[in-house]
Structures are given as C-alpha cells and as structure tokens.
Design an enzyme around this catalytic site. Structure first.
Site, PDB file in Angstrom:
ATOM      1  CB  SER A   1      12.412  34.697  64.000  1.00  0.00           C
ATOM      2  OG  SER A   1      12.573  36.309  63.173  1.00  0.00           O
ATOM      3  CE  LYS A   2       5.870  33.004  59.985  1.00  0.00           C
ATOM      4  NZ  LYS A   2       5.007  33.673  61.955  1.00  0.00           N
ATOM      5  NE  ARG A   3      14.060  39.269  63.101  1.00  0.00           N
ATOM      6  CZ  ARG A   3      15.176  39.730  63.586  1.00  0.00           C
ATOM      7  NH1 ARG A   3      15.875  40.242  62.789  1.00  0.00           N
ATOM      8  NH2 ARG A   3      15.572  38.806  64.103  1.00  0.00           N
ATOM      9  CG  HIS A   4      16.414  35.904  60.284  1.00  0.00           C
ATOM     10  ND1 HIS A   4      16.401  35.520  61.708  1.00  0.00           N
ATOM     11  CD2 HIS A   4      17.842  36.828  60.214  1.00  0.00           C
ATOM     12  CE1 HIS A   4      16.726  36.216  63.113  1.00  0.00           C
ATOM     13  NE2 HIS A   4      18.163  36.923  62.130  1.00  0.00           N
ATOM     14  N   GLY A   5      13.227  34.964  56.959  1.00  0.00           N
ATOM     15  CA  GLY A   5      12.790  33.897  55.749  1.00  0.00           C
ATOM     16  C   GLY A   5      12.607  32.759  56.750  1.00  0.00           C
TER      17      GLY A   5
END
Ligand code: GLU
Length: 504
Positions: free
Chosen positions: A253-257
């Site tokens: 997800s976005k959390r991973h970049g």
C-alpha cells in the site's frame, strides 16, 4: 489446434493504475502475445460515483507508457464494441430479462432495513451472512404486480444447489459450497447492474478464454461461475495472481512508498525496468536464475504455469538494480530528455536551452558523470546540485568537512592550490584542464608534504562542498566549460570556486 486465446484487462477507472493492476495487465498481455492471442482492454465504469474520465485517461497513458498496447478496446474498438461498460447497459438489461424469463433470476423487494436486520441477526448467531431467500419463492404474478405498482426491487440470481467449481491455472481446482454464495444481486434497485454480473456477461460476450486477474477477486468467482451456468455459457479458464506484499509482508500500500505507475514514471524509473520488475513479481523463467528480460524476451518466455501462488514481495532494491541496468543501456539522448525535467523541477536551470548544441553537449557530459550514482532520475539534482552552487556555511559546518579543514596541512594545501589557480588565471592561461589540475596537485603535494586524503579532501571540499564525489578528471571540464556557457543557473569555474571558498 484450439483457437487463439482472448484475454482482457478490465480496470475500474476509480483511481490510478497501481503495481498490482499493472502486473495483471502485463501478464494478460504477455499471455496473449506469447500465444498469438488477443488482448482486450475493457473499462469497468459502472460505479458511476467513483469512476472518473481523468482516471481512464491516466490509465490509458500508463498502459501506453508500459508498452502494453491492446487489440480491442477504447480507441481501437473491434467486434465486441463498446468496450466501456457504461455504454453497454442495454446489453445487460436484455440479459437480465432473459434470465428472469427463464426463471433463473427473480425480483427481490427486500428493503435495506430488512437486509440489515438479517445481517445483524446472522452476526449475533455467528452464522455466515447469506441472503435469507425471502423473495426467492414469490409467485411470478405477485412479483409482477408489486413491480408494476412501483415498489423498488433488485434482481437476484437463483444459485443452483450444487457446489460452484472452477479451474484455476495458478491454484488448481477451486470449489465453493453454494451456501457460502447465496443468491447474489445482479441488478440493484437503482437499475444499475453489479460488478459480478457485468463482468461475466462481458467476458462471455467478448469470448474471453482466460480470466487472469488479482486474487482479491477469487471470492467473486463462484458468483460469476453461477452466472455462466445460468446462461448456459462455457466457463473460461481462470488464473488468480497472488497478492503483492510490502517488505513487512503486509499487503502493498501507500505506506510502502510509491505504488502508482505514474509515480514510478515521475521518479525516473524507466518503463522497461518496471515491466521487467513486474514480470518477476510472481513469475520466473523456466529453469533459470535469469532476471533481465526485455518485453520481447518476456513474450517468448512467459508461461502461466510458471506463475506462483505464493505472495510476491515488492523489492525496491531489485527494481533499482534493474533501473540502473536499463539507464546504462538506454540511448543517451533519451535519458537526457527524461533527466532534464528533473533539473527544471527543482529550478536549478529554469529555461535551459535544449536547442543550443553546446549546452546540450555539456548537459550530456554532466549526466554521464552522475547517472551511475543514481537509481532513479529524480535523485540527479541532489547528486549534481553542487555543480550549480552549494551552501558554503553548510559545507564548512559539516562535521567531516570541519575535521578535514581544521588541520594546518589543509590550510597549507588550499593556499598552495589557490596560488596556482590564480597565477594561471592572471597569466591568461585559459580553462583549467584535467592535466593542468593533476600537475598542480603534484606540485602542491611536493610543496606541502600532504598526500592522499590530506591532499585531495581540502581541495574537493573547496570545489564541491563535500569531501567525496566524482573523479576530478571529469568534474573539472564540467566546471570550466559550464562557466563559459550561457546557462540559466551559473556554473562557476575552478578559480571562482576557490576564491569564493577562501573568502567565505
Ligand atoms: N474491474 C475489476 C477491478 O478493477 C477487475 C475485474 C476483473 O478483472 O474481473 O478490480
């Protein structure tokens, strides 16, 4: 021989194309190209509230950037047009009428409140939440009367009383007990048909032979199987691709970049690097450890049987490694054009004159020097920024620099070096050449007794603001030539650099 396969990529234009969707598109494309089949692009925009034309445009741009052209779909059309679901509502309506006429689907008058009460009761009793079937047995006359009286209704499919099975090329035989499915809604009371319904009608009418998609759709598949059965249509083969995880093994997800294809493009990841990387996210070539594949090579090697069922972990290091490889391989002119906006974006060189052949040649030299130091093009301004000037105070304040500059030897080295640069300039010596620079450094060494780091670090800090960086032989011409060119941001000569540093 069986007929050529037909596959489709069926994105919903409700957001940007992300890694998972791009991999699905790529695997469909490779599968079709490998077998000489047809790749269809279908836009699934029946969720009118969330679908947006700008997302469709971006999606199309992203697919084109990746090089995944389609044989049928928006802009190409073909025998099964239209390829946008919002333009196919009449087709779905006809099919719903057919199912109702055959008694395979029925009107459901249950209100949202009734369904909610059923859901709550099921949850309280820890039962799976399935439709009670209240309207299943309504007599046709009664159902027609209520509909004619204007009572809102949804249309539900009568689920057969046998397990729903399908073959999955990644997972083998898959079976769902029919009671886990219950009678699914095909058309909402608003009149809008639902995803599971339209996707099945379209896959059948578009003669899709292989449905290759993300495994988030696996629980939808039994409903779709029941719809195929209701129409008496042959089931396609399915292939559900594993989830992509982040490095912490949570769903990517976005959390991973960055995960949107457009973001990778903006960062300066080359499309061939991303394509190569996505191909490896769940697939590997026969018997090999090989990892570098062009799109053409992938087309030759790709087999669905080699797609793994276990989740793939997104690995930035590998993507960067591939990107560095492809940046090295790419035509310099192409990389220059791609790299340029990254400099303009940080206003290092606003309005750089790319038509001027001298400035172009200079920029090519700059790029050739710094490109090997980056994994993606947007890192370039940071790496090469000092060429256009650097913060003297910050350079002096940097702890490692300060330690170098504090020594007496460093001061001597700088003074001796500056004297040579000045004498050369005052005598009209012209641009400093790498040979000249090397000769001076040898002289400074002899005069001061400093050598190695003690000799080079002070000079490097004065010229670049840092004690480490690219080789002087290639840097000196960049300073000297750049200082003589009409560049929008001033690049200073070796002399200007030394004077400024000693004065600061
Ligand atoms: N439109 C669906 C989605 O974007 C895909 C449907 C499918 O591949 O069956 O998730």
């Amino acid at each position: 021989m069986s007929r050529a396969p037909r596959v489709r990529f069926a994105p919903s234009p409700t957001g940007y194309l992300h890694v998972g969707g791009a991999r699905t598109a790529l695997y469909n494309w490779l599968f079709a190209r490998h077998l000489g089949g047809v790749f269809v692009l279908r836009i699934e925009d029946t969720d009118l509230d969330r679908s947006e034309a700008r997302h469709e445009e971006a999606l199309i741009e992203d697919l084109q950037w990746l090089g995944l052209e389609w044989d049928e779909g928006p802009g190409v059309e073909g025998p099964h047009a239209p390829y946008r679901q919002s333009e196919r509502l009449g087709i779905y309506r006809e099919h719903t009428e057919r199912l109702q006429a055959e008694g395979k689907a029925y009107r459901c008058f249950c209100t949202a409140e009734q369904l909610e009460a059923e859901r709550v009761a099921a949850a309280a009793e820890h039962r799976a939440q399935v439709y009670s079937g209240r309207c299943r047995g309504l007599a046709e006359a009664e159902s027609a009367r209520r509909a004619a009286a204007g009572e809102p209704f949804a249309v539900r499919l009568r689920i057969p009383d046998h397990p729903l099975r399908f073959h999955d090329l990644v997972r083998g035989e898959v079976e769902f007990p029919n009671e886990t499915v219950s009678d699914p809604i095909l058309v909402r009371s608003s009149g809008m048909p639902v995803y599971n319904y339209v996707v099945t009608v379209d896959d059948a009418l578009m003669e899709i032979t292989h449905v290759i998609r993300g495994d988030d759709h696996i629980s939808n598949t039994p409903k779709q199987v029941a719809i195929y059965e209701a129409f008496g249509w042959k089931l396609p083969e399915f292939a559900h691709l594993s989830t992509i995880l982040g490095s912490d093994r949570e769903k990517l997800s976005k959390r991973h970049g960055a995960t949107a294809v457009g973001s990778f493009r903006e960062m300066g990841i080359l499309p061939e690097a991303l394509v190569n990387y996505l191909a490896l996210l769940g697939w590997g070539a026969e018997g090999g450890t090989r990892e570098i594949f062009s799109l053409r090579e992938l087309t030759r090697e790709f087999r669905l049987e080699r797609v793994t069922a276990s989740p793939a972990v997104f690995d930035w290091e590998k993507l960067h490694w591939l990107n560095r490889h492809y940046l090295k391989q790419a035509e310099p002119a192409r990389v220059e054009e791609l790299a340029w906006p990254h400099f303009a974006g940080v206003e290092l060189l606003p309005g750089f004159d790319t038509a001027n052949s001298e400035t172009k040649a200079w920029f090519a030299k700059l790029l050739a020097l710094f490109l090997p130091a980056v994994s993606q093009l947007d890192e370039l301004p940071k790496k090469a920024g000092f060429v256009f000037g650097f913060d003297l105070k910050a350079a002096r304040a940097n702890a490692e620099n300060a330690a170098v500059l504090a020594s007496e030897s460093a001061q001597k080295v700088l003074a001796a070096f500056a004297a040579k640069v000045r004498a050369h300039g005052d005598a009209g010596g012209g641009p400093v050449t790498p040979e000249q620079f090397r000769a001076w450094m040898n002289e400074v060494k002899a005069e001061t007794g400093a050598k190695g780091k003690d000799l080079f670090h002070p000079v490097r800090i004065a010229l670049t603001g840092s004690h480490s960086g690219p080789e002087f032989d290639r840097l000196i011409p960049i300073f000297e030539e750049g200082s003589r060119l009409p560049l929008p941001a001033h690049v200073t000569s070796v002399r200007e650099r030394v004077e400024r540093f000693l004065a600061g």
